[in-house]
Design an enzyme around this catalytic site. Structure first.
Site, PDB file in Angstrom:
ATOM      1  N   VAL A 177       1.057  -1.342  -0.371  1.00 41.56           N
ATOM      2  CA  VAL A 177       0.079   0.025   0.065  1.00 41.56           C
ATOM      3  C   VAL A 177       0.727   1.338   0.326  1.00 41.56           C
ATOM      4  CG1 VAL A 177      -1.428   1.068   1.157  1.00 41.56           C
ATOM      5  CG2 VAL A 177      -1.558  -1.346   1.078  1.00 41.56           C
ATOM      6  N   TYR A 178       2.028   1.477   0.744  1.00 43.06           N
ATOM      7  CA  TYR A 178       2.496   2.286   0.824  1.00 43.06           C
ATOM      8  C   TYR A 178       3.259   2.869  -0.639  1.00 43.06           C
ATOM      9  CZ  TYR A 178       7.042   5.406   2.021  1.00 43.06           C
ATOM     10  OH  TYR A 178       7.462   6.280   1.946  1.00 43.06           O
TER      11      TYR A 178
END
Length: 302
Positions: A177-178
């Site tokens: 997600v980062y």
């Protein structure tokens, strides 16, 4: 957002500031995630470089006050404001106040958070939505608030620095997600750069900064890939600052991080998996990640 369409209906004019070197002298800077880490260093650098006003946004009021005191001691007027960057309405409200200081000479979209976990261990709200809100959407919303005035006033060179990550150039386990949020920042930031160049806003340049791991505490426990030690915050900020002043479109640092992007682009996927994972060790850099404890609403400084 409060920026209306007609705020962008700006007639083109020759840009006499294009040939002038960028300087902070007497200008206004805004830094997000300014309470600590790299954000604090960007704010102090702006003050040292002669900024008249440094606007400081963060959600940590106590640490923000400390940074403001340091900025004031350097001779600039500090304007601290607690802002939850996950809330577009909060951004719009804070921006209305900040625009009273005049067009920004420098905007630093620095704030960010990280959740270091396998994708299936992410929660929808606290992990996925919050990471995308702060890392990917907030820089867009913040920029949209200040961009019209920066475009319209060509009386001096102006700069936007968007802090992305080398994680936005290569895939990595425990960073799904980062990495997605940073890929979004890179794509948006460089597209904005091209749009401004295409429309000949020569006084306004956009720099996208893609650093590898930095020893601010945000990536506590992570280790750098082969020949890529953790950068110090001071080194990272200095490199980004110099690139921004020069109007450099993109900076990937250190050099091995740039090499990784190049190799990933030319090698077949499985060949890159071997080189990146087994040779460079990129795929195991987050194995011992612990990170820094961050509350749910924290627009975490780097």
């Amino acid at each position: 957002m409060s920026a209306s369409k007609n705020r962008f209906a700006l007639p083109f004019a020759m840009q006499p500031a294009a040939a002038q070197p960028f300087t902070m002298d007497g200008g206004v800077a805004l830094v997000t995630g300014a309470a600590m880490g790299m954000g604090r260093l960007y704010a102090l650098r702006a003050a040292r470089e002669g900024a008249a006003v440094v606007i400081l946004w963060d959600i940590d009021a106590d640490a923000l006050a400390s940074t403001a005191a340091e900025v004031t001691a350097l001779g600039a007027r500090a304007v601290p404001r607690t802002v939850n960057l996950a809330d577009p309405a909060a951004i719009a409200g804070a921006a209305r106040e900040a625009r009273a200081e005049g067009p920004l000479a420098l905007l630093v979209n620095n704030a960010g958070i990280v959740r270091g976990a396998y994708f299936w261990d992410h929660t929808p709200d606290r992990d996925i939505a919050l990471t995308m809100d702060i890392n990917a959407l907030a820089p867009m919303y913040v920029t949209l608030e200040f961009l019209p005035d920066m475009m319209a006033d060509a009386g001096r060179p102006r700069r936007i620095l968007n802090v992305a990550s080398a994680a936005g150039t290569v895939s990595n386990p425990r960073m799904s997600v980062y990495a997605a949020s940073k890929w979004a920042v890179i794509g948006w930031s460089d597209s904005l750069r091209l749009e401004l160049e295409q429309q000949r806003y020569r006084h306004l340049a956009v720099t996208t900064f893609c650093p590898s791991y930095i020893s601010t505490g945000m990536f506590e426990g992570a280790r750098g890939p082969l020949l890529t030690p953790l950068m110090t915050p001071e080194d990272a900020v200095d490199r980004a600052w110099r690139a921004t002043v020069a109007g450099q479109p993109q900076l990937i640092a250190p050099g091995m991080a740039k090499l990784g992007k190049v190799l990933k682009g030319i090698l077949p996927v499985r060949a890159w998996d071997f080189v990146g994972g087994k040779v460079f060790g990129i795929y195991s850099t987050m194995d011992k990640f612990t990170g820094r404890a961050v509350p749910d609403t924290k627009a975490g400084p780097r």
